[in-house]
Design a protein around this motif. Structure first.
Motif, PDB file in Angstrom:
ATOM      1  N   TRP A 103      -0.993   4.750  -0.430  1.00 28.07           N
ATOM      2  CA  TRP A 103      -1.944   5.030  -1.526  1.00 28.07           C
ATOM      3  C   TRP A 103      -2.445   3.731  -2.156  1.00 28.07           C
ATOM      4  N   ASP A 104      -1.574   2.757  -2.233  1.00 33.76           N
ATOM      5  CA  ASP A 104      -1.962   1.446  -2.760  1.00 33.76           C
ATOM      6  C   ASP A 104      -3.056   0.853  -1.870  1.00 33.76           C
ATOM      7  N   ASP A 105      -2.862   1.004  -0.570  1.00 32.57           N
ATOM      8  CA  ASP A 105      -3.836   0.503   0.392  1.00 32.57           C
ATOM      9  C   ASP A 105      -5.200   1.157   0.193  1.00 32.57           C
ATOM     10  N   MET A 106      -5.178   2.460  -0.015  1.00 36.93           N
ATOM     11  CA  MET A 106      -6.431   3.190  -0.146  1.00 36.93           C
ATOM     12  C   MET A 106      -7.136   2.874  -1.466  1.00 36.93           C
ATOM     13  N   LEU A 107      -6.351   2.847  -2.533  1.00 42.50           N
ATOM     14  CA  LEU A 107      -6.962   2.785  -3.860  1.00 42.50           C
ATOM     15  C   LEU A 107      -7.223   1.364  -4.343  1.00 42.50           C
ATOM     16  N   HIS A 108      -6.401   0.416  -3.931  1.00 46.98           N
ATOM     17  CA  HIS A 108      -6.409  -0.884  -4.606  1.00 46.98           C
ATOM     18  C   HIS A 108      -6.656  -2.083  -3.703  1.00 46.98           C
TER      19      HIS A 108
ATOM     20  N   TYR B 171     -11.728   4.281   0.528  1.00 45.72           N
ATOM     21  CA  TYR B 171     -11.571   5.555  -0.174  1.00 45.72           C
ATOM     22  C   TYR B 171     -11.658   6.758   0.769  1.00 45.72           C
TER      23      TYR B 171
ATOM     24  N   ARG C 284      -3.411  -8.904   1.836  1.00 42.56           N
ATOM     25  CA  ARG C 284      -4.534  -8.088   1.378  1.00 42.56           C
ATOM     26  C   ARG C 284      -4.281  -7.872  -0.109  1.00 42.56           C
TER      27      ARG C 284
ATOM     28  N   PRO D 120      -8.541  -3.438  -9.790  1.00 46.01           N
ATOM     29  CA  PRO D 120      -8.632  -1.994 -10.063  1.00 46.01           C
ATOM     30  C   PRO D 120      -8.284  -1.602 -11.499  1.00 46.01           C
TER      31      PRO D 120
ATOM     32  N   HIS E 230     -12.877  -0.766  -8.499  1.00 44.81           N
ATOM     33  CA  HIS E 230     -12.943  -2.162  -8.916  1.00 44.81           C
ATOM     34  C   HIS E 230     -14.182  -2.488  -9.749  1.00 44.81           C
TER      35      HIS E 230
END
Lengths: 416, 90, 969
Positions: B37-42, B24, A249, A342, A413
């Motif tokens: 947090w990486d999963d949620m934000l990016h 989000y 991912r 991002p 993004h």
């Protein structure tokens, strides 16, 4: 076959019968030293520099459609090196230097035209930001200058300096910026790679990436399995799907960006002009069409087409900035799929899977990066080490906070 | 392009602000590891097909909407208010 | 040549116009092309690359050759189709892409150099020497290329944009469209019928046939009259639907005023956004030419176009006519010409088996192998089943069959399907949701079939049962045998506009550009103003032949919006000048302008820059005075642009604790606290003050720039994370006018104004006051470092309060101050704006890390701890005090003295500067690596753009009154 003016004349005299294929049409072999997934600008330049700089010629580029069918086939062709975040500065600087020798390097006229680009500013705050940017560019060793309104009037008399909603305060000019013929870049790299032995395989869609115990083994394709110790994912807007084949991912969301071209017109403007109060940038192609664009449509999409709100917004920006283009007629609009990250900056890195590399996240600035992206990706694949000018394009930088955010809009993004 | 706001009915896309995928909504606990947090934000699934993403009826009722739609055809399959979904509370 | 008694032109109205400086007369109802043909003018343009002489090929917007410049309004419109432009008195048109004139064009020398200008030649040369590209080659290429000329002056004409909504949009008003519209309209549905032409009726106006026992044009007019009388029908002539977008949205261009000389009340064009429940594509079909040597001369036209000129305009475009066709349908045109008394020299049918029974010679298995006539066709060479011959002719009609006009169906990237029986692509159902093709656009060609499909399609898509009867009409079958190109030497044109020949397509295949997209891009086939409408299918057939594939396997390029080119001015109507963005005005706007204040853009707002006094010649003088005025007496500034959000509810306090780094639940009623807001990624979003007006009532202020973003963010946090909170909030930015009153005499000023003098009202308190009975809110906050208040009144009172405050301030030696002074005051005090919190800085960077409360969660807290976002490598905010009198500027970069100036050595950058009249020094705010540890050190400030290279002292950002004594006075 070597191209030259003399060759054009001699072939012309004999009915143009002697021109040979620009590249072969090979069948895929069972195994290569390296496979590049994606026959767009970045994939083709990676293949070219792997062969040219690193002697890796037993490689294949796998393209699901035709070569150059992605964003290099549909963009507004701007080439510039006006970034200011360390990490971006040196990379785009390197890319511009490669552009400057590209015709002779490839023996293919990509029509790189250093006609200059001016980014206008419309407030004191924007001016200060452009000065910061210009200073960063000069510190990097590239060219930038701040133009006053009087200087702009002299060079661009057709801009609206009086009536516009956001008056022009000045502009940041980079004379070495400009445009290039986008398709020719893909074809030039393709021909160069092919001549060095690279197999360019069109209509070959990758359907799976074979990974065993954390090590890449090859790929599955619509034309059969192909083994390789090194696999590069260079799939731009489709990066998410390709990475998913390897169970990854990635920090990419795909968005639509539209662009526009008008009917042909006699030369009416030279430099690339970018409006500072909303995304709008315009240049005139050598054929005479005004080529321009704006922001992305602002919703995730793979539809390769957009909608009217952004179309109209772009036209409005054009009309407020340079009302002389009012009677130019838009001939064609199109949409490309942008791999938005991002922080608005790209990724050239290894992945957690051994032998699997990624080059992605070009947002909507990938065209100008084509030479350096290939150069650095080839360096990474051949040596296992990041190239000096691309060392900050890390895949894990969002988790660690080592961000390269030129716009300052943060981890959303579509805002970059 | 038109969206159907559950409160306001069919409205032009111009009335909406887009912020990205439904990730989000999945805010980790304050002590969650950096990966969460990486999963949620990016990180994004970024599907070529059905996705669920967040739209804000900015010049309408101010509702944040969770829209189920296709990223390949732009067909809208379902729309619900973020505040109405299960577990929207703290 | 104009024929008597034919055509739908108004012979009672003579119209005078000029083309290339010569005056001509036509009739009302003429297109420029028909009027020129009637006057015997055949040469109307020059081709793009070879500058070949060209005449009109078509009678519609797909015209590739007859592109002209139209002059009006002191402007000119390039690339106008002579086939679409209606003539009107005073119309001035001229040819384009030629020099010095249309007959004698210097660049026609390119035609002789054609062997060296084959497809893609420019990719193979012009590379050496490198410096010649920008200097020599490219300018030459650019001058030769291009078509019409755009004048480098503003287009100030009027354009418009509009929305429309309907149950059914019918695109095209031929037999299919009329029948579809009639069916839906009679069922009571809201119908929009859009037609590109200025007359409705489509091909019924040209085909000279019969419907329901009357002339088809009469049936069309009667049907249109019926529709026009119905309140649920909107007829939109001169309206081309140009784009198919999502969810039933279509774009359309209406030529509102282009057909009249004077239009004081009409825009030139209107760009429509039509939202339709269902849409029927009834656009008909386009005829295609056949490729053969020199098939591009003036006098070579499509057969259907000749039929239109004959029956619609009463013009015979030739005196001795030939027809080259691969189908039966085109022969009707020859028959109609003969019936009108025009000599038809020969019918040349490419099919080996076809009828030879006509009132003129017919040759089967025929090929046109060459043509003659530089500025107009004089003769053709023909080979046929029985031999070969030369035929004298001044008009050669071509018919290579018909392509359904399916462009709109491709706008969402759907691909049409190939139908062998008609040798054409047809739309596939569902390519555009809600759009259905019918009639010739769907591959049926007889009038009877079109009428039936129009009616039945409307019934099907709308679910109608009660249908009108179908009138009787022609039902002849369409018999075609594909024939694309005559083999042989020489150049045979496919794309007339871009000069792409059969040879070019073959060369492209020879060089490996075999994908249809590669061929298109390499040869530029289909990229001209007609976007391949006349050439795509023919070129595809040639490519298929060259690569040994069938047409369906070869594929198609796609059609993209717009269907016909649309002016930027129409699509961007309203954007010119100040229309580009809304304008927001302060209540004090007029009062400020009355005082001579220059108003500058601040986002969408206009704010006063400074308030000049007599004798002040620069903004700096005014600014310095205003700064000292605030520091010494009192100043008044309108701060209403700050975002104001009214927050209420039992959980308001909890909510603020979540969105702010600090704690607001502990804020006492009647007090104000500074708040810092982070994005969820841990970087600073905004800052501002929030006042607690009551137990469950807060008023938040945001910066001007981030007001919208903060509102969006609060709505998200509330609805996504705590929808169950008892909480409501709303933006009240425009409900309150708010003024800063700052300086040592601020309190004195307020006491002169308020109904009750201020009692104990310490720094950071708030409360309600009254002014002449009007309730106002008073906040003791300061953005200047002086004793400061902000007083807010309902917006209607804003202007009078501002005037009153300023007048009272002046009696105390004070007055108004503007943005420039406001900026200096805040820099002297080390207060940040979005120049500092520009989206890349953290609380740590601005020295506010202690503001992130440790005992609670807040948005952005977790992410702010990412390793890359703290530490000595980060650039931290510092103050800079210039060590010389030389001005410094924001955007300069910082270097350690002695280091080489380059990117690697960069230590930071300057975000804000001012000349401080208070401290008599240039001051700056900057971000410097490990800056807080470097206070007291010297740093080198380098600004290449302003040619500045000076030393500064690094210091704390708060220059003025660091202890804050003045605030609390």
């Amino acid at each position: 076959m070597r191209y030259s003016g003399l060759k054009v004349i001699t072939e012309g005299l004999f009915g143009n019968k002697g021109w040979t294929r620009a590249w072969r049409d090979p069948a895929p072999k069972a195994e290569y030293d390296a496979i590049i997934i994606g026959g767009g600008g970045h994939g083709l330049s990676t293949a070219y520099y792997l062969a040219k700089n690193h002697g890796m010629t037993n490689i294949a580029v796998l393209e699901k459609g035709y070569l150059g069918s992605g964003n290099i086939g549909r963009n507004t062709t701007i080439v510039r090196a006006n970034y200011f975040i360390p990490g971006n500065s040196e990379f785009y600087s390197h890319s511009l230097k490669l552009w400057e020798g590209l015709e002779l390097e490839l023996n293919y006229n990509v029509m790189h035209s250093q006609r200059g680009q001016v980014v206008l500013f419309h407030s004191d705050g924007q001016r200060d930001l452009q000065i910061r940017r210009a200073n960063a560019i000069v510190n990097q060793g590239d060219d930038a200058e701040i133009m006053t309104v009087d200087q702009l009037r002299a060079e661009f008399p057709y801009l609206d300096y009086e009536q516009t909603r956001f008056p022009i305060y000045g502009g940041m000019m980079q004379r070495r910026a400009g445009t290039a013929r986008h398709d020719a870049v893909a074809w030039g790299y393709a021909r160069g790679a092919d001549q060095r032995g690279v197999d360019l395989i069109q209509n070959c869609e990758v359907t799976g990436i074979d990974v065993e115990n954390g090590v890449v083994r090859g790929v599955q394709t619509t034309r059969g399995p192909i083994r390789a110790k090194k696999v590069a994912m260079i799939a731009a807007g489709r990066s998410g799907q390709v990475a998913a084949m390897a169970g990854m991912r990635i920090p990419v969301e795909s968005h639509i960006m539209q662009a526009f071209v008008t009917e042909g017109l006699k030369p009416v403007m030279d430099a690339v002009i970018s409006y500072g109060m909303g995304h709008f940038y315009i240049s005139q192609s050598d054929k005479g069409g005004l080529v321009f664009g704006g922001d992305i449509d602002m919703y995730a999409s793979y539809a390769a087409r957009g909608n009217l709100p952004m179309v109209e917004h772009v036209m409005e920006a054009g009309m407020t900035l340079m009302p002389m283009i009012g009677r130019a007629k838009v001939l064609r609009s199109w949409g490309g799929i942008m791999d938005m990250t991002p922080d608005g900056s790209p990724i050239i890195d290894k992945t957690p899977i051994e032998g699997l590399f990624i080059d992605a996240g070009w947002n909507y600035g990938g065209f100008k990066a084509v030479p350096a992206s290939g150069w650095c990706m080839a360096h990474l694949m051949a040596t296992g080490q990041s190239h000096e000018v691309a060392r900050r394009f890390r895949l894990d930088r969002f988790r660690t906070g080592q961000l390269l955010d030129e716009e300052g809009t943060g981890s959303q993004h579509n805002l970059h | 392009m038109r969206l159907i706001c559950p409160l306001c009915g069919p409205r032009d896309r111009r009335e909406f602000y887009y912020s990205g995928s439904e990730d989000y909504l999945n805010r980790p606990t304050p002590d969650a590891p950096a990966e969460a947090w990486d999963d949620m934000l990016h990180l994004r699934d970024n599907p070529a097909g059905v996705t669920r993403d967040l739209w804000y009826h900015e010049t309408g009722c101010g509702s944040w909407l969770l829209v189920t739609r296709s990223t390949t055809t732009h067909e809208i399959l379902a729309t619900e208010r973020v505040a109405d979904r299960k577990g929207a509370g703290a | 040549m104009r024929l008597a008694d034919k055509g739908l032109i108004d012979r009672s109205k003579l119209v005078t116009f000029t083309f290339d400086g010569r005056s001509y007369v036509g009739f009302a109802g003429d297109s420029l092309a028909s009027a020129l043909l009637a006057n015997g003018v055949k040469l109307m343009g020059r081709s793009f690359k070879y500058h070949r002489p060209r005449g009109v090929l078509t009678a519609g917007s797909e015209e590739p050759n007859a592109l002209v410049e139209v002059l009006d309004d002191g402007q000119q419109t390039p690339n106008t189709r002579a086939t679409v432009q209606e003539i009107h008195d005073g119309l001035v048109a001229r040819s384009q892409n030629r020099w010095p004139n249309l007959r004698w064009d210097m660049l026609s020398i390119n035609d002789l150099a054609a062997p060296f200008l084959s497809a893609g030649f420019y990719y193979k040369t012009f590379m050496w020497p490198r410096a010649f590209w920008e200097g020599i080659y490219e300018p030459l290429i650019r001058r030769a290329a291009g078509l019409g000329k755009l004048l480098p002056k503003h287009d100030t004409a009027d354009y418009d944009r509009a929305f429309a909504f309907c149950d059914l949009l019918v695109i095209g008003s031929g037999p299919t469209g009329l029948m579809a519209a009639l069916t839906a309209a009679k069922a009571g549905r809201d119908v929009i019928l859009a037609e590109e032409d200025h007359m409705m009726g489509g091909r019924l106006l040209s085909d000279d046939g019969q419907i329901g026992g009357m002339a088809s044009a009469d049936w069309a007019n009667a049907t249109i009259a019926t529709l026009r009388a119905m309140p649920n029908v909107r007829l939109m002539p001169r309206t081309t639907v140009v784009g198919a977008y999502d969810h039933g949205t279509y774009s359309a261009l209406e030529r509102v005023g282009l057909h009249v000389a004077h239009r004081p009340h009409l825009p030139r064009e209107c760009f429509w956004r039509i939202v339709a429940g269902q849409t029927i594509l009834a656009t008909g079909a386009l005829e295609r030419p056949i490729a053969f040597r020199n098939n591009d001369r003036p006098g070579i036209m499509l057969a259907g176009a000749v039929q239109t000129y004959l029956n619609r305009y009463g013009v015979a475009p030739g005196r001795r006519v030939t027809l080259f066709a691969n189908n039966d349908g085109a022969r009707i045109v020859a028959r109609q010409l003969m019936a009108a008394g025009v000599k038809v020299a020969a019918i040349l049918d490419s099919r080996p088996v076809a009828s030879v029974i006509e009132d003129c010679p017919v040759y089967i298995d025929a090929r046109v192998t060459d043509t003659k006539g530089r500025h107009g066709l004089t003769s053709i060479s023909v080979s046929h089943a029985a031999g070969s011959m030369e035929v004298e002719t001044d008009l050669l009609m071509l018919s290579g069959g018909w392509n359904p006009l399916l462009h709109l169906t491709c706008h969402q990237n759907g691909r049409p399907v190939w139908r062998e029986d008609i040798a054409a692509f047809v739309p596939k159902p569902g390519m555009i949701p809600g759009l259905t093709a019918a009639g010739s656009a769907n591959g049926v060609f007889s009038t009877a079939e079109c009428l039936a499909q129009g009616r039945d399609t409307a019934a099907a898509v709308l679910g109608l049962a009660d249908l009108p009867d179908l009138p009787h009409a022609e039902a002849a079958p369409y018999a075609i045998q594909p024939f694309w190109a005559v083999p042989g030497e020489g150049r045979a044109w496919l794309d007339f506009a871009n000069d792409v020949t059969v040879k070019d397509v073959k060369l492209s295949a020879q060089e490996g550009y075999v994908s249809v997209e590669h061929m298109k891009r390499y040869t530029t086939q289909g990229m001209a103003p007609d976007q391949g409408k006349n050439s795509n299918v023919g070129a595809l057939a040639v490519l298929a032949d060259a690569t040994g594939r069938g047409i369906p396997e070869t594929g198609t390029t796609t059609f993209r919006p717009p269907y016909v080119p649309v002016s930027i001015a129409a699509m961007g109507a309203g954007g010119r000048g100040v229309g580009f963005a809304p304008q927001r005005f302060l209540t004090s706007d007029q009062a400020s302008r009355d005082r001579g204040a220059p108003m500058i853009e601040a986002g969408l707002w206009y704010r006063p820059s400074y308030f000049p006094k007599p004798g002040e010649s620069t903004w700096r003088e005014a600014c310095d005075r205003e700064v000292m005025m605030v520091r010494q007496t009192v100043g008044v500034a309108d701060v209403s642009t700050l975002g104001k959000i009214d927050i209420q509810g039992r959980d308001a306090a909890r909510f603020l604790d979540l969105v702010y780094t600090g704690t607001f639940s502990t804020l006492p009623v009647g007090r104000v606290r500074y708040g810092l807001m982070l994005r969820e990624d841990g970087l600073v979003m905004d800052d501002g003050t929030t006042a607690r007006l009551g137990e469950n009532h807060y008023l938040m202020t945001t910066t001007t720039a981030a007001a919208g973003q903060v509102m969006r963010h609060l709505d998200f946090v509330h609805q996504a994370y705590c929808a169950d909170y008892d909480l409501r909030f709303i933006s009240v930015t425009e409900s309150w006018a708010q003024f800063a009153v700052a300086g040592p005499k601020a309190r004195q000023l307020l006491n002169s104004l308020l109904d009750q003098p201020l009692g104990d009202f310490p720094f950071m308190s708030c409360g309600e006051v009254t002014i002449e009975g009007v309730k106002a809110r008073l906040f003791r906050i300061s953005f200047s470092g002086e004793e400061g208040y902000e007083i807010a009144v309902p917006t209607p009172y804003g202007e009078s309060l501002f005037r009153d405050l300023v007048a009272r301030a002046e009696t105390l030696g004070g007055g108004p101050y503007g943005m420039e002074a406001l900026n200096v005051l805040r820099i002297e005090k080390g207060l940040i704006t979005h120049a500092e919190i520009h989206g890349r800085v953290t609380a740590f960077d601005i020295g506010a890390q202690k503001m992130i409360a440790t005992k609670k969660d807040c948005i952005g807290k977790a992410s702010s701890t990412r390793p890359g976002l703290t530490g000595p490598e980060r650039e931290q905010m510092v103050g800079l005090r210039a060590l010389s009198d030389q001005p410094i500027g924001a955007g300069a970069h910082l270097f350690t003295p002695g280091d080489k100036v380059n990117r690697e050595n960069g230590q930071g950058y300057v975000t804000s500067v001012c000349y401080s009249p208070t401290l008599s020094s240039w001051l700056g705010l900057a971000f410097l690596k490990d800056g807080r540890a470097r206070h007291g050190q010297q740093i080198r400030l380098v600004d290449h753009m302003r040619k500045t290279d000076v030393l500064c002292e690094v210091c704390d950002p708060v220059f003025h009154d660091p202890e804050g004594g003045k605030l609390r006075a």
